[in-house]
Scaffold this active site. Sequence first.
Site, PDB file in Angstrom:
ATOM      1  N   ASN A   9       0.769  -1.044   0.170  1.00  0.00           N
ATOM      2  CA  ASN A   9       0.009   0.049  -0.088  1.00  0.00           C
ATOM      3  C   ASN A   9       1.026   1.294  -0.057  1.00  0.00           C
ATOM      4  O   ASN A   9       1.534   1.552   1.046  1.00  0.00           O
ATOM      5  CB  ASN A   9      -0.812   0.016   1.303  1.00  0.00           C
ATOM      6  N   LYS A  11       0.222   4.128  -0.191  1.00  0.00           N
ATOM      7  CA  LYS A  11      -0.647   5.403   0.559  1.00  0.00           C
ATOM      8  C   LYS A  11      -0.259   6.671  -0.641  1.00  0.00           C
ATOM      9  O   LYS A  11      -0.143   6.434  -1.899  1.00  0.00           O
ATOM     10  CB  LYS A  11      -0.064   5.632   1.673  1.00  0.00           C
ATOM     11  N   HIS A  95      -9.822   0.938   4.562  1.00  0.00           N
ATOM     12  CA  HIS A  95      -8.517   1.392   5.373  1.00  0.00           C
ATOM     13  C   HIS A  95      -8.864   2.068   6.424  1.00  0.00           C
ATOM     14  O   HIS A  95      -9.507   3.143   6.321  1.00  0.00           O
ATOM     15  CB  HIS A  95      -7.436   1.855   4.464  1.00  0.00           C
ATOM     16  N   GLU A  97      -7.458   4.531   7.791  1.00  0.00           N
ATOM     17  CA  GLU A  97      -6.966   5.854   7.320  1.00  0.00           C
ATOM     18  C   GLU A  97      -8.358   6.697   6.557  1.00  0.00           C
ATOM     19  O   GLU A  97      -8.849   7.747   6.773  1.00  0.00           O
ATOM     20  CB  GLU A  97      -5.847   6.257   6.521  1.00  0.00           C
ATOM     21  N   GLU A 167      -5.860  -5.106  10.408  1.00  0.00           N
ATOM     22  CA  GLU A 167      -4.623  -3.988  10.621  1.00  0.00           C
ATOM     23  C   GLU A 167      -4.833  -3.232  11.900  1.00  0.00           C
ATOM     24  O   GLU A 167      -6.013  -2.362  11.808  1.00  0.00           O
ATOM     25  CB  GLU A 167      -4.849  -2.914   9.455  1.00  0.00           C
ATOM     26  N   GLY A 173       2.104   2.176  10.619  1.00  0.00           N
ATOM     27  CA  GLY A 173       2.920   3.402  10.373  1.00  0.00           C
ATOM     28  C   GLY A 173       3.595   3.599  11.746  1.00  0.00           C
ATOM     29  O   GLY A 173       4.433   4.699  12.015  1.00  0.00           O
ATOM     30  N   SER A 212       2.881  -2.199  10.413  1.00  0.00           N
ATOM     31  CA  SER A 212       4.548  -2.137  10.470  1.00  0.00           C
ATOM     32  C   SER A 212       5.281  -3.599  10.433  1.00  0.00           C
ATOM     33  O   SER A 212       6.079  -3.993  10.863  1.00  0.00           O
ATOM     34  CB  SER A 212       5.070  -1.643  12.085  1.00  0.00           C
TER      35      SER A 212
HETATM   36  C1  PEP Z   1      -0.757   0.147   5.809  1.00  0.00           C
HETATM   37  O1  PEP Z   1      -0.803   1.364   5.286  1.00  0.00           O
HETATM   38  O2  PEP Z   1      -1.974  -0.399   5.417  1.00  0.00           O
HETATM   39  C2  PEP Z   1       0.145  -0.241   6.674  1.00  0.00           C
HETATM   40  C3  PEP Z   1      -0.170  -1.647   7.400  1.00  0.00           C
HETATM   41  O3  PEP Z   1       1.221   0.695   7.004  1.00  0.00           O
HETATM   42  P1  PEP Z   1       2.719   0.198   7.618  1.00  0.00           P
HETATM   43  O4  PEP Z   1       2.958  -1.036   7.058  1.00  0.00           O
HETATM   44  O5  PEP Z   1       3.554   1.502   7.378  1.00  0.00           O
HETATM   45  O6  PEP Z   1       2.160   0.082   9.117  1.00  0.00           O
END
Ligand code: PEP
Length: 255
Positions: A9, A11, A95, A97, A167, A173, A212
């Site tokens: 992803n 982003k 997601h 976000e 998630e 992040g 992460s």
């Molecule tokens: C994500 O953007 O869905 C995500 C899991 O980000 P990260 O791997 O940076 O935590």
Amino acid sequence: MRRTLVVGNWKMHGSFADNADLLAAISSQATRFPEVESAVCAPFPYLAQVRELLAGTPVKWGAQNSSEHVAGAYTGEVSPAMLREFGCHYVIVGHSERRTLHHETDALVGAKAVAVLSNGMTPIVCVGETLDEREAGHTAQVVTRQLDAIIAALGADALARVVIAYEPIWAIGTGRSASPEQAQAVHALIRQRLAGVDAGLADDIRILYGGSLKPGNAGALFAQPDIDGGLVGGASLVAADFVAIIMAGQSAQSA
Ligand code: PEP
């Protein structure tokens, strides 16, 4: 056996120059790991470039969001039919976000999953709890509520064609991944809930972990029985890291 899936992803990151380097490195390496399916979900303006550079490689591509509508007076939105025209295989839906910053509700996430599926693509539906919800002991309740909205929107037949991504929001992040045990517990809960709809479906559906994920923790997470791959944010922007996570997927698949 479920085929491991590793999805990047991006982003809101990228540039034509950076994408070209990243995609060349990923696609040349991905052929070494035929047992793992891999994909990148890019910002809309880069989909044409991604399609051009990944066509003919084993790496698939997708988008990070879709409208629930196919066409009409929805200024600024992007239709699932348009994403299909770009050859998208996957669309990330719900997601955290989007849920947090754009106030997407469980019902809207369900409607988007339906729209993506009915336009021939696979929704990757994200669920997960905040740190406050986890610390209050509400993880199971929150994830079940989010999942039930998807089950209600799709029904058993369509559900068989989605990917679920767990998630935990506190892990996205932050550099603080869920432990393999924490993630496995929630993945098992999700699979159990799906088994209540259809046992065969629950066996087949892929449940990804995101939050992460890095080369250093991917192996232990992917070794869990109910973790079928990953949704990777930050590490998907570094070719060597993303490829190392795909490699961890291949080791887990062949173990
Ligand atoms: C994500 O953007 O869905 C995500 C899991 O980000 P990260 O791997 O940076 O935590």
